[in-house]
Design an enzyme around this catalytic site. Structure first.
Site, PDB file in Angstrom:
ATOM      1  N   GLU A 197       4.596  -6.117  13.858  1.00 19.35           N
ATOM      2  CA  GLU A 197       6.124  -6.197  13.141  1.00 19.35           C
ATOM      3  C   GLU A 197       6.912  -6.185  14.296  1.00 19.35           C
ATOM      4  OE1 GLU A 197       5.940  -3.909   9.748  1.00 19.35           O
ATOM      5  OE2 GLU A 197       4.879  -5.372   8.697  1.00 19.35           O
ATOM      6  N   HIS A 213       9.794  -6.448   6.361  1.00 18.71           N
ATOM      7  CA  HIS A 213       9.355  -5.323   5.690  1.00 18.71           C
ATOM      8  C   HIS A 213      10.386  -4.421   4.993  1.00 18.71           C
ATOM      9  CE1 HIS A 213       6.193  -2.102   6.384  1.00 18.71           C
ATOM     10  NE2 HIS A 213       6.442  -1.812   5.475  1.00 18.71           N
TER      11      HIS A 213
HETATM   12  P1  NAD Z   1      -1.357   3.289  -5.122  1.00 23.50           P
HETATM   13  O1  NAD Z   1      -2.208   4.217  -4.240  1.00 23.50           O
HETATM   14  O2  NAD Z   1      -0.720   3.715  -6.403  1.00 23.50           O
HETATM   15  O3  NAD Z   1      -2.291   1.821  -5.320  1.00 23.50           O
HETATM   16  C1  NAD Z   1      -3.203   1.475  -4.595  1.00 23.50           C
HETATM   17  C2  NAD Z   1      -4.274   0.753  -5.213  1.00 23.50           C
HETATM   18  O4  NAD Z   1      -5.159   0.281  -4.616  1.00 23.50           O
HETATM   19  C3  NAD Z   1      -5.188   1.838  -5.903  1.00 23.50           C
HETATM   20  O5  NAD Z   1      -5.216   1.625  -7.351  1.00 23.50           O
HETATM   21  C4  NAD Z   1      -6.532   1.934  -5.374  1.00 23.50           C
HETATM   22  O6  NAD Z   1      -7.482   2.197  -6.070  1.00 23.50           O
HETATM   23  C5  NAD Z   1      -6.541   0.200  -5.031  1.00 23.50           C
HETATM   24  N1  NAD Z   1      -7.504   0.194  -3.793  1.00 23.50           N
HETATM   25  C6  NAD Z   1      -7.596   0.516  -2.641  1.00 23.50           C
HETATM   26  N2  NAD Z   1      -8.637   0.090  -1.967  1.00 23.50           N
HETATM   27  C7  NAD Z   1      -8.851  -1.092  -2.691  1.00 23.50           C
HETATM   28  C8  NAD Z   1      -9.684  -2.099  -2.403  1.00 23.50           C
HETATM   29  N3  NAD Z   1     -10.465  -2.313  -1.361  1.00 23.50           N
HETATM   30  N4  NAD Z   1      -9.735  -3.063  -3.279  1.00 23.50           N
HETATM   31  C9  NAD Z   1      -9.191  -3.119  -4.493  1.00 23.50           C
HETATM   32  N5  NAD Z   1      -8.334  -2.089  -4.879  1.00 23.50           N
HETATM   33  C10 NAD Z   1      -7.974  -1.052  -3.796  1.00 23.50           C
HETATM   34  O7  NAD Z   1      -0.301   2.582  -3.796  1.00 23.50           O
HETATM   35  P2  NAD Z   1       0.982   1.847  -4.435  1.00 23.50           P
HETATM   36  O8  NAD Z   1       2.054   3.000  -4.517  1.00 23.50           O
HETATM   37  O9  NAD Z   1       0.711   1.055  -5.394  1.00 23.50           O
HETATM   38  O10 NAD Z   1       1.314   1.039  -2.839  1.00 23.50           O
HETATM   39  C11 NAD Z   1       0.278   0.011  -2.397  1.00 23.50           C
HETATM   40  C12 NAD Z   1       0.664  -0.279  -1.079  1.00 23.50           C
HETATM   41  O11 NAD Z   1       1.792  -0.712  -0.963  1.00 23.50           O
HETATM   42  C13 NAD Z   1       0.688   0.928  -0.063  1.00 23.50           C
HETATM   43  O12 NAD Z   1      -0.653   1.281   0.253  1.00 23.50           O
HETATM   44  C14 NAD Z   1       1.701   0.499   0.909  1.00 23.50           C
HETATM   45  O13 NAD Z   1       0.796   0.079   2.049  1.00 23.50           O
HETATM   46  C15 NAD Z   1       2.439  -0.848   0.388  1.00 23.50           C
HETATM   47  N6  NAD Z   1       3.633  -0.345   0.254  1.00 23.50           N
HETATM   48  C16 NAD Z   1       4.704  -1.306   1.154  1.00 23.50           C
HETATM   49  C17 NAD Z   1       5.802  -1.172   1.231  1.00 23.50           C
HETATM   50  C18 NAD Z   1       6.876  -2.206   1.813  1.00 23.50           C
HETATM   51  O14 NAD Z   1       7.906  -1.959   2.339  1.00 23.50           O
HETATM   52  N7  NAD Z   1       6.437  -3.379   1.723  1.00 23.50           N
HETATM   53  C19 NAD Z   1       6.421   0.081   0.392  1.00 23.50           C
HETATM   54  C20 NAD Z   1       5.852   0.892  -0.415  1.00 23.50           C
HETATM   55  C21 NAD Z   1       4.341   0.535  -0.375  1.00 23.50           C
END
Ligand code: NAD
Length: 311
Positions: free
Chosen positions: A264, A282
């Site tokens: 990025e 992002h």
């Molecule tokens: P979260 O921890 O609540 O949910 C993540 C889910 O993924 C969990 O249920 C976990 O069990 C599951 N998981 C982990 N590894 C896995 C795999 N190999 N296969 C299937 N499932 C799997 O997190 P969240 O709050 O839902 O956020 C998810 C992701 O979003 C974060 O990790 C972050 O990287 C991303 N995010 C991006 C932005 C952005 O600006 N675009 C902002 C916030 C979060």
């Protein structure tokens, strides 16, 4: 321990976080554009580092932070913090787990509608004076299958909104998905291959780790429907961008919405100029509400940790 904590804020955060910490008596040094060399030379003076995603809190940074007690990430993902090394040094790592849930979920829905109706492309052509109505045949979300990969905070919220749009929800997670949520959105719980093969839209919400790096490789992406769309608002690196580009170019899948990239800002601009690719820089958590909430949550957590450690 000294009577107050010295806090170095290394990335831009909502000012409410700085206000709350300052009111609580902490010494806050706000340096949102701090360069790595300067961070390396200053970090030993601070008890707390506050970051978003710009600053990489590597092993070297932590090594220099002799007084560090807490590393705070004003957001969800912790992939820019060496959490294992921090733990080995007895440094706590905290984040604002749920602050971005609504912001990211709404971006996912916006990206799906934008792609399905070619909205960015339609606007760009119209702004050039091209009335290309006939070639802008879209598709509807209602009645389509949405595959949610990672049914955590964001995945679950996307499912709720999509259900209200009358989409059918398929979910996959490495951990069991609660029966209550499955019933709430009438989710079909599937393995990853089945989800990918059956979905009209796929949205990714897993953290980036060694297990999820290139989870969507050429083999898995090739299982998608030719009419299928994929949205990644999670982390770059989870989707193999070269494989995705090839499949889009060969019209083996219909489109992609990407908010995150392996590098990025992204280097492959041609890829982003394709009419069926929607790129955003992002911005998943980039709403006033999410940033305000994340900064507030982190400030309150830090005050709580300070009180605990002072006992
Ligand atoms: P979260 O921890 O609540 O949910 C993540 C889910 O993924 C969990 O249920 C976990 O069990 C599951 N998981 C982990 N590894 C896995 C795999 N190999 N296969 C299937 N499932 C799997 O997190 P969240 O709050 O839902 O956020 C998810 C992701 O979003 C974060 O990790 C972050 O990287 C991303 N995010 C991006 C932005 C952005 O600006 N675009 C902002 C916030 C979060």
């Amino acid at each position: 321990m000294s009577g107050v904590w010295k806090v170095l804020v290394c990335d831009s955060i909502d000012k409410i976080g700085v206000e709350i910490l300052s009111k609580a008596g902490m010494i806050v040094d706000y340096q949102p554009d701090i360069a790595l060399e300067k961070l390396m030379s200053l970090v030993s003076d601070y008890d707390v580092l506050v970051v978003r995603s710009r600053t990489n809190v590597s092993k070297d940074v932590i090594e220099n932070g002799n007084s560090l007690k807490v590393i705070a990430r004003v957001g969800v993902g912790l992939d820019n913090v060496d959490t294992n090394y921090a733990k080995s040094k007895n440094i706590q790592v905290i984040n604002a787990q749920e602050a971005a849930t609504i912001a990211v979920s709404e971006l996912v829905i916006g990206s799906m509608i934008s792609l399905a109706r070619l909205i960015p492309y339609a606007h760009s052509e119209l702004s050039k004076g091209n009335w290309i109505k006939k070639s802008l045949m879209g598709t509807e979300l209602s009645g389509k299958y949405l595959g949610i990969v990672g049914v955590g905070n964001i995945g679950r919220n996307v499912g709720r909104i999509a259900r209200a749009l009358r989409m059918n929800i398929i979910g996959y997670d490495i951990y069991p998905i609660s029966r209550e949520y499955i019933n709430e959105v009438s989710m079909i719980n599937a393995d990853l291959n089945t989800l990918v093969e059956s979905s009209d839209f796929i949205t990714i919400h897993v953290p980036l780790s060694s297990d999820t790096y290139h989870l969507f490789d050429k083999k898995l992406l090739s299982r998608m429907k030719k009419s299928g769309y994929i949205i990644n608002t999670s982390r770059g690196g989870i989707v193999d961008e070269i494989a995705l580009h090839d499949l889009l170019k060969d019209q083996k899948i219909a489109g992609a919405g990407l908010d995150v990239f392996e590098i990025e800002p992204p280097t492959n601009r041609k890829f982003l100029e394709m009419p069926n690719v929607l790129g955003t820089p992002h911005i998943g958590a980039q709403t006033k509400e999410a940033q305000g909430l994340a900064a507030r949550v982190i400030a309150e957590k830090l005050i709580h940790r300070f009180q605990e450690m002072s006992i």
